[in-house]
Design an enzyme around this catalytic site. Structure first.
Site, PDB file in Angstrom:
ATOM      1  N   GLN A  68     -34.117  95.473 -26.541  1.00 39.22           N
ATOM      2  CA  GLN A  68     -35.326  95.671 -27.359  1.00 39.22           C
ATOM      3  C   GLN A  68     -36.562  95.281 -26.543  1.00 39.22           C
ATOM      4  O   GLN A  68     -36.649  94.165 -26.038  1.00 39.22           O
ATOM      5  CB  GLN A  68     -35.221  94.834 -28.641  1.00 39.22           C
ATOM      6  N   ASP A 126     -30.699 104.321 -24.831  1.00 44.45           N
ATOM      7  CA  ASP A 126     -32.157 104.468 -24.970  1.00 44.45           C
ATOM      8  C   ASP A 126     -32.684 105.515 -23.979  1.00 44.45           C
ATOM      9  O   ASP A 126     -33.849 105.919 -24.064  1.00 44.45           O
ATOM     10  CB  ASP A 126     -32.858 103.121 -24.706  1.00 44.45           C
ATOM     11  N   LYS A 148     -32.518  99.161 -37.109  1.00 38.81           N
ATOM     12  CA  LYS A 148     -31.466  99.828 -36.323  1.00 38.81           C
ATOM     13  C   LYS A 148     -30.084  99.418 -36.833  1.00 38.81           C
ATOM     14  O   LYS A 148     -29.191 100.238 -36.956  1.00 38.81           O
ATOM     15  CB  LYS A 148     -31.627  99.472 -34.831  1.00 38.81           C
TER      16      LYS A 148
END
Ligand code: NAD
Length: 282
Positions: free
Chosen positions: A94, A117, A50
């Site tokens: 994460q 997200d 990422k």
């Protein structure tokens, strides 16, 4: 005839180049805060990917790498700080988090306007209502983008999903339903999955079982999206047995180089969108 390969890596690189061009003209670069707790091997790789792709797209990252013993309170305080920081446009945590942490409480603490997200219930709720959320989860969004390259009109298509997770199957089912598809969501308790998948115009496998889908599971000329990331004999593979199905399918995403890079590109597209939203530019 061999199936068309849906080249996720190529599409993702085009999207990253496009974001780079757009961000070049901004006053300051958009910034993504990444919260990583512990040292899970796969998570470390995903975060590195990422950060690499963010640099390619002209997006800054701020990594908060915390010990795996970090308390719930400390993480919530960090999220509060990122929510209040005007220079942070997007925040991700994460997953998976270590077992002692309450994942829902942590995700729900992220401001919906920075939830790039797309996991916050405010955003998933709007998606469910067929209204426009601030953000849609990156993997389903990437899949929709790839599907449109081979099937411009999704209306009326019979779609079967294998896997009903919060980050892939459920939001994808909603997106497809919103596009007028007929959607069947299967999971570990579904009986005779093969009978359902054999009628699918589009089959999405997201269950994490290496090479599970064989050619007798699919309809002739089906479009196949392989979300799975598995390691078999030291080699990466998906949930669909690529070699077995490639002569029967119309199109298929490879593993690696399909859904994975698209997921990262969509996260960065969301981060750029967050910047625009927060600056009143959307
Ligand atoms: P998860 O464990 O949260 O959910 C798995 C789902 O698959 C569940 O609904 C479960 O019931 C179902 N399932 C498991 N075994 C099954 C079986 N034998 N038959 C039918 N259904 C079964 O997993 P997840 O986070 O959604 O991830 C699924 C896979 O996709 C994993 O391999 C993961 O690494 C991969 N993934 C890839 C990306 C990407 O960007 N490429 C993103 C997310 C997940």
């Amino acid at each position: 005839m061999t199936a068309e390969i849906i080249d996720g890596k190529k599409i993702a690189n085009e999207i990253l180049a496009d974001i780079k061009e757009q961000t070049a003209s901004l006053q300051n670069a958009p910034k993504l805060a990444i919260v990583l707790v512990g040292n899970d091997d796969a998570s470390l790789i995903y975060v590195r990917n990422k950060q690499k792709a963010a640099a390619q797209a002209g997006i800054l990252t701020e990594l908060h790498h915390l010990e795996d013993t970090t308390s719930q309170k400390t993480i919530l305080e960090l999220i509060d700080k990122c929510n209040q920081d005007d220079l942070v446009n997007g925040i991700i945590v994460q997953l998976p988090l270590p077992k002692h942490l309450n994942t829902n409480e942590i995700i729900n603490r992220i401001s919906p306007q920075k939830d790039v997200d797309g996991f916050h219930p405010y955003n998933t709720g709007l998606l469910q209502n067929n209204e426009e959320p601030y953000f849609i989860a990156a993997t389903p969004l990437g899949i929709m983008t790839m599907l449109k390259t081979v099937t411009p009109s999704l209306s009326g298509k019979n779609v079967v999903l294998i896997g009903a997770s919060l980050i892939v199957g459920r939001p994808l089912a909603t997106l497809l339903l919103n596009q007028e598809c007929t959607v069947t969501v299967t999971h570990i308790h579904t009986q005779n999955i093969k009978e359902l998948t054999a009628n699918a115009d589009i089959l999405v496998a997201a269950c994490g079982v290496a090479n599970m889908v064989k050619k007798d599971w699919i309809k002739d000329k089906a479009v196949l999206i392989d979300v799975g990331i598995n390691r078999e004999n030291g080699k990466l593979c998906g949930d669909i047995d690529f070699e077995d199905v490639k002569e029967k399918a119309l199109a298929i995403t490879p593993v690696p180089g399909g859904v994975g890079p698209m997921t990262v590109a969509m996260l960065l597209q969301n981060t750029y969108r967050a910047y625009l939203l927060q600056h009143g530019m959307l």
